[in-house]
Write an enzyme that holds these catalytic residues in place. Sequence first.
Site, PDB file in Angstrom:
ATOM      1  N   ALA A  13      45.908  26.663  28.985  1.00 50.07           N
ATOM      2  CA  ALA A  13      45.652  25.212  29.076  1.00 50.07           C
ATOM      3  C   ALA A  13      45.047  24.821  30.413  1.00 50.07           C
ATOM      4  CB  ALA A  13      46.949  24.443  28.839  1.00 50.07           C
ATOM      5  N   GLN A 112      55.252  39.879  33.137  1.00 53.16           N
ATOM      6  CA  GLN A 112      54.079  40.157  32.299  1.00 53.16           C
ATOM      7  C   GLN A 112      53.769  41.659  32.274  1.00 53.16           C
ATOM      8  OE1 GLN A 112      50.929  37.379  33.329  1.00 53.16           O
ATOM      9  NE2 GLN A 112      52.122  35.659  32.558  1.00 53.16           N
ATOM     10  N   GLY A 129      44.415  35.277  38.244  1.00 51.80           N
ATOM     11  CA  GLY A 129      45.338  34.382  38.974  1.00 51.80           C
ATOM     12  C   GLY A 129      45.624  34.911  40.369  1.00 51.80           C
ATOM     13  N   ASP A 158      33.089  36.704  43.753  1.00 56.21           N
ATOM     14  CA  ASP A 158      32.596  36.928  45.112  1.00 56.21           C
ATOM     15  C   ASP A 158      31.243  37.645  45.065  1.00 56.21           C
ATOM     16  OD1 ASP A 158      35.160  35.976  46.157  1.00 56.21           O
ATOM     17  OD2 ASP A 158      35.920  37.814  45.270  1.00 56.21           O
ATOM     18  N   ARG A 161      28.638  35.195  43.986  1.00 55.51           N
ATOM     19  CA  ARG A 161      28.323  34.279  45.090  1.00 55.51           C
ATOM     20  C   ARG A 161      27.378  34.959  46.094  1.00 55.51           C
ATOM     21  NH1 ARG A 161      34.664  32.377  45.653  1.00 55.51           N
ATOM     22  NH2 ARG A 161      34.516  30.520  44.336  1.00 55.51           N
ATOM     23  N   HIS A 186      40.405  39.885  47.159  1.00 57.88           N
ATOM     24  CA  HIS A 186      39.810  38.591  46.791  1.00 57.88           C
ATOM     25  C   HIS A 186      40.475  37.522  47.658  1.00 57.88           C
ATOM     26  CE1 HIS A 186      38.302  35.178  44.635  1.00 57.88           C
ATOM     27  NE2 HIS A 186      39.534  34.773  44.396  1.00 57.88           N
TER      28      HIS A 186
HETATM   29  P1  NAX Z   1      45.157  25.662  36.516  1.00 54.10           P
HETATM   30  O1  NAX Z   1      46.298  25.210  37.349  1.00 54.10           O
HETATM   31  O2  NAX Z   1      44.167  24.672  35.983  1.00 54.10           O
HETATM   32  O3  NAX Z   1      45.722  26.473  35.269  1.00 54.10           O
HETATM   33  C1  NAX Z   1      46.688  27.457  35.384  1.00 54.10           C
HETATM   34  C2  NAX Z   1      47.440  27.481  34.091  1.00 54.10           C
HETATM   35  O4  NAX Z   1      48.350  28.571  34.159  1.00 54.10           O
HETATM   36  C3  NAX Z   1      48.278  26.216  33.870  1.00 54.10           C
HETATM   37  O5  NAX Z   1      47.946  25.664  32.602  1.00 54.10           O
HETATM   38  C4  NAX Z   1      49.713  26.722  33.933  1.00 54.10           C
HETATM   39  O6  NAX Z   1      50.571  25.999  33.051  1.00 54.10           O
HETATM   40  C5  NAX Z   1      49.531  28.165  33.518  1.00 54.10           C
HETATM   41  N1  NAX Z   1      50.633  29.043  33.938  1.00 54.10           N
HETATM   42  C6  NAX Z   1      51.390  28.979  35.054  1.00 54.10           C
HETATM   43  N2  NAX Z   1      52.332  29.932  35.047  1.00 54.10           N
HETATM   44  C7  NAX Z   1      52.154  30.621  33.892  1.00 54.10           C
HETATM   45  C8  NAX Z   1      52.832  31.712  33.305  1.00 54.10           C
HETATM   46  N3  NAX Z   1      53.896  32.266  33.873  1.00 54.10           N
HETATM   47  N4  NAX Z   1      52.393  32.163  32.110  1.00 54.10           N
HETATM   48  C9  NAX Z   1      51.344  31.583  31.500  1.00 54.10           C
HETATM   49  N5  NAX Z   1      50.672  30.524  31.996  1.00 54.10           N
HETATM   50  C10 NAX Z   1      51.080  30.063  33.189  1.00 54.10           C
HETATM   51  O7  NAX Z   1      44.438  26.789  37.372  1.00 54.10           O
HETATM   52  P2  NAX Z   1      42.990  27.416  37.183  1.00 54.10           P
HETATM   53  O8  NAX Z   1      42.012  26.607  37.942  1.00 54.10           O
HETATM   54  O9  NAX Z   1      42.740  27.685  35.754  1.00 54.10           O
HETATM   55  O10 NAX Z   1      43.163  28.772  38.010  1.00 54.10           O
HETATM   56  C11 NAX Z   1      44.012  29.798  37.559  1.00 54.10           C
HETATM   57  C12 NAX Z   1      44.194  30.851  38.638  1.00 54.10           C
HETATM   58  O11 NAX Z   1      42.950  31.436  38.978  1.00 54.10           O
HETATM   59  C13 NAX Z   1      44.740  30.292  39.957  1.00 54.10           C
HETATM   60  O12 NAX Z   1      45.712  31.199  40.450  1.00 54.10           O
HETATM   61  C14 NAX Z   1      43.528  30.292  40.857  1.00 54.10           C
HETATM   62  O13 NAX Z   1      43.886  30.387  42.223  1.00 54.10           O
HETATM   63  C15 NAX Z   1      42.829  31.541  40.371  1.00 54.10           C
HETATM   64  N6  NAX Z   1      41.423  31.702  40.734  1.00 54.10           N
HETATM   65  C16 NAX Z   1      40.978  32.967  40.874  1.00 54.10           C
HETATM   66  C17 NAX Z   1      39.666  33.245  41.143  1.00 54.10           C
HETATM   67  C18 NAX Z   1      39.202  34.654  41.260  1.00 54.10           C
HETATM   68  O14 NAX Z   1      38.005  34.875  41.503  1.00 54.10           O
HETATM   69  N7  NAX Z   1      40.070  35.667  41.157  1.00 54.10           N
HETATM   70  C19 NAX Z   1      38.684  32.175  41.376  1.00 54.10           C
HETATM   71  C20 NAX Z   1      39.112  30.856  40.822  1.00 54.10           C
HETATM   72  C21 NAX Z   1      40.573  30.555  40.957  1.00 54.10           C
HETATM   73  O15 NAX Z   1      40.831  30.087  42.259  1.00 54.10           O
END
Ligand code: NAX
Length: 326
Positions: A13, A112, A129, A158, A161, A186
Amino acid sequence: MSKHVTVAVTGGAGQICYSLLPRLASGETFGADTMVTLKLLEITPALGALEGVAMELNDCAFPNLKEIVMTDDPNVAFDGANWALLVGSKPRGKGMLRGDLIKENGPIFVGQGKALQKGASDIRVAVVGNPANTNCLIAMNNAPDIPNERFSALTRLDQNRAYSQLAEKSGEPITNISNVTIWGNHSATQYPDIENAKINGKPVMDVIQDEEWLRGEFITTVQKRGAAIIAARGKSSATSAANATIDHVMSFEAKTEGDNWFSAAVCSKGDYGITEGLIFSFPLRSDGNGGYEVVQGLEFSDFAKEKVAATEEELNSEREIVKDLL
Ligand code: NAX
């Protein structure tokens, strides 16, 4: 359609998934001949919002989308999955230190990892994440029966970018850029390496004769791009993160063509002297049958050696923080 793939995605979501899920379901990622089952994991309070996402996916009427399963139970989500894209994690709160974020999210990836081990015999896992490398390390260590090579963390955003910065600076199309490597974590310590990269087949340093930019602004722009996007948009990267996730999966699925490579964080076997067992971003080539190899023999300047050592040190210290979870 003769083929079928089951893709488990966590954080269904959230904002990355809003851009990611349609591209998994449309046939773009796994091919027009492959049916896709999506198994979406969310925390219980977000299941209502997830329903809405599923309604929209169904309303796209994608011919390749076979079924959507929604759950708050990782055992259900990962059962029989071929890919697990671990996007969901808790965001970094205001004033929260990276170390606190690591401790906060660690337990999610313990659970997980255990669920992956139980449910998935033919699986590849990609962690998005944050902190992605260390979350991946935790999941991998909690799923000892799944081969380490099947775990990876995303540094493709990255890499993309870096490609974009080099294309803009040189005035060349993206397709003429190749062999850029992201080394390490990262995070802001990652090292985007252009010493081995090419533009139009020529060394980047010969085409962009601006060493100050290449060793300064280029690197910091890539390292801090995530923060710049938050400052401009008020939210972290989502479309570009989803796009990079698709690129990551497709690079592992397809044979790497020509003499190019791609970057992803995988379990170190000691290549380039990097501590064994760390989830470290390397240059990789995929064989198209689920296997990959680390590109060997790349040269490092003293400048590069220092940068790679700094990101390795950060990953070692993150591993220390979560040692009780491994
Ligand atoms: P959001 O906060 O919009 O969405 C995260 C979703 O994960 C939420 O809907 C939440 O309810 C759900 N969630 C939390 N704990 C959970 C669990 N235990 N099991 C299942 N679902 C769970 O974040 P979003 O912008 O979608 O980013 C998600 C993650 O990606 C963040 O940790 C963010 O920092 C990371 N990113 C990683 C990037 C990368 O290149 N590796 C870049 C983009 C982003 O910053």
